[in-house]
Design an enzyme around this catalytic site. Sequence first.
Site, PDB file in Angstrom:
ATOM      1  N   ARG A 134       1.209 -17.979  -4.963  1.00  0.00           N
ATOM      2  CA  ARG A 134       1.229 -19.116  -4.039  1.00  0.00           C
ATOM      3  C   ARG A 134       0.936 -20.403  -4.772  1.00  0.00           C
ATOM      4  O   ARG A 134       0.291 -20.422  -5.820  1.00  0.00           O
ATOM      5  CB  ARG A 134       0.221 -18.921  -2.913  1.00  0.00           C
ATOM      6  CG  ARG A 134      -1.257 -18.853  -3.322  1.00  0.00           C
ATOM      7  CD  ARG A 134      -1.926 -20.208  -3.450  1.00  0.00           C
ATOM      8  NE  ARG A 134      -3.385 -20.124  -3.502  1.00  0.00           N
ATOM      9  CZ  ARG A 134      -4.176 -21.031  -4.028  1.00  0.00           C
ATOM     10  NH1 ARG A 134      -3.668 -22.107  -4.606  1.00  0.00           N
ATOM     11  NH2 ARG A 134      -5.490 -20.881  -4.023  1.00  0.00           N
ATOM     12  N   GLU A 233      -5.481 -25.539   4.277  1.00  0.00           N
ATOM     13  CA  GLU A 233      -6.268 -26.324   3.327  1.00  0.00           C
ATOM     14  C   GLU A 233      -5.430 -27.410   2.664  1.00  0.00           C
ATOM     15  O   GLU A 233      -5.949 -28.453   2.255  1.00  0.00           O
ATOM     16  CB  GLU A 233      -6.897 -25.420   2.268  1.00  0.00           C
ATOM     17  CG  GLU A 233      -7.815 -26.162   1.319  1.00  0.00           C
ATOM     18  CD  GLU A 233      -8.521 -25.256   0.339  1.00  0.00           C
ATOM     19  OE1 GLU A 233      -8.618 -25.633  -0.845  1.00  0.00           O
ATOM     20  OE2 GLU A 233      -8.967 -24.170   0.741  1.00  0.00           O
ATOM     21  N   ARG A 237       1.084 -24.435   1.959  1.00  0.00           N
ATOM     22  CA  ARG A 237       0.829 -23.354   1.025  1.00  0.00           C
ATOM     23  C   ARG A 237       2.122 -22.535   0.984  1.00  0.00           C
ATOM     24  O   ARG A 237       2.493 -21.890   1.968  1.00  0.00           O
ATOM     25  CB  ARG A 237      -0.340 -22.478   1.483  1.00  0.00           C
ATOM     26  CG  ARG A 237      -1.713 -23.097   1.198  1.00  0.00           C
ATOM     27  CD  ARG A 237      -2.040 -23.042  -0.282  1.00  0.00           C
ATOM     28  NE  ARG A 237      -3.247 -23.771  -0.626  1.00  0.00           N
ATOM     29  CZ  ARG A 237      -4.466 -23.256  -0.694  1.00  0.00           C
ATOM     30  NH1 ARG A 237      -4.645 -21.978  -0.377  1.00  0.00           N
ATOM     31  NH2 ARG A 237      -5.492 -23.979  -1.063  1.00  0.00           N
ATOM     32  N   ARG A 324     -11.028  -9.948  -7.735  1.00  0.00           N
ATOM     33  CA  ARG A 324     -11.586 -10.052  -6.384  1.00  0.00           C
ATOM     34  C   ARG A 324     -11.408  -8.721  -5.691  1.00  0.00           C
ATOM     35  O   ARG A 324     -10.581  -7.908  -6.082  1.00  0.00           O
ATOM     36  CB  ARG A 324     -10.853 -11.103  -5.540  1.00  0.00           C
ATOM     37  CG  ARG A 324     -11.057 -12.539  -5.913  1.00  0.00           C
ATOM     38  CD  ARG A 324     -10.309 -13.407  -4.912  1.00  0.00           C
ATOM     39  NE  ARG A 324     -10.335 -14.827  -5.227  1.00  0.00           N
ATOM     40  CZ  ARG A 324      -9.681 -15.754  -4.544  1.00  0.00           C
ATOM     41  NH1 ARG A 324      -8.937 -15.407  -3.515  1.00  0.00           N
ATOM     42  NH2 ARG A 324      -9.757 -17.024  -4.886  1.00  0.00           N
ATOM     43  N   GLU A 329     -11.364 -13.752  -1.105  1.00  0.00           N
ATOM     44  CA  GLU A 329     -12.378 -14.395  -1.931  1.00  0.00           C
ATOM     45  C   GLU A 329     -13.790 -13.994  -1.553  1.00  0.00           C
ATOM     46  O   GLU A 329     -14.653 -13.856  -2.405  1.00  0.00           O
ATOM     47  CB  GLU A 329     -12.218 -15.918  -1.815  1.00  0.00           C
ATOM     48  CG  GLU A 329     -13.066 -16.693  -2.783  1.00  0.00           C
ATOM     49  CD  GLU A 329     -12.659 -18.150  -2.826  1.00  0.00           C
ATOM     50  OE1 GLU A 329     -13.233 -18.882  -3.639  1.00  0.00           O
ATOM     51  OE2 GLU A 329     -11.778 -18.552  -2.046  1.00  0.00           O
TER      52      GLU A 329
END
Length: 376
Positions: A134, A233, A237, A324, A329
């Site tokens: 991404r 955000e 994206r 991860r 996250e």
Amino acid sequence: MLASTRGSFKLSYYNEYKSYLSSVMALPTIKSTHSLVAKYLTQEKWDELKDHKTATSGFTLEKAIACAVELDNQHVGIYAGDGDSYTDFAAVFDPIIQEYHGISADAKHTSDMEVSNLKGNINPDAPVHSTRIRVGRNIDGYGLSAGITKQQRLDVENLFKSASQKFEDDLSGDYFPLTGMDEKVRQKLVDDHFLFMSGDPNLRIGGMERDWPEGRGIFHNKEKSFLVWVNEEDQFRIISMQKGGDVKGVFERLARGIQTVANSVKGECGKEFMRSDKFGYIHTCPTNLGTGMRASVHIDLPGWNKEGLDKLKARCEELALQPRGTRGESGGQTGHTYDISNKHRLGYSEVQLVQTMIDGVNKLYEEDLELQKQQE
């Protein structure tokens, strides 16, 4: 007349007192005491910049550092409300960006989305469940999510709605606005792990969930291998993903997708994605500056799993990777399947970061087989 004069005097005195309080207002208490904001935001810088508002969205330094002030777990602790933030508040942003990304003050960023420059691919024998790459992108002249106005956010969504209707072939698909979304559609997107949700403390405190869910949505093609999140955000994206470990194929689709979105948006409004020679593509979070890219795979690493997460993290650090859990996250670990991605964003091209991920994952797989033999 006397009463009126007294009233005017009181008002004048009050305004002067307010101005005085503002001029001596102390730097806010920063709860994230070990954050980069705490390290680089001095009283002197605060006094100089605290009253400034950016031209694009009226963003302030107080809004930029809200997460570092209100939360105690921030490593960076600052968001940009628009492209102006990085220049107007450069005295704070620049040293934070330089330390986080490990770049010099005069560094320049280069971009490379040419898939033919990639060498090799992930070993087809590696137990890779899926690949996802991404990037973030934002249109020049509009606020970033932390500072974007309500009207700007709606304008961005409407631009994308119109632009996405021009996507062709394997990139064509449908846009689903969050506002008024049909419950069956919503549940399907949740089940597919495609839909972004509200509730993240950073996004809420940082101002990125204002007017939720208005002006937000998700686009995906028929195969659900090309997605665009709108006004999360970042304004966009852009995501390419599929089952298995064909990183080259995923990267090739992403490159075409980014260019298609860019061309379509420019056709609608005449504007391009926000970018600078110094910081590459501009993002809300300074950790995403540069490529804004996260290239990742979900891979089984039973050998490394037995060695423990700390050892895997240390090895990934040597390979410029980040491990991860597969829940994201902060979502935790599931079995011996790990999400492995590139660590860097700024100071490296897209091809360099994807190549690092390919080479690093192949190395981890080789080492995992050796560890399994040793553990028998």
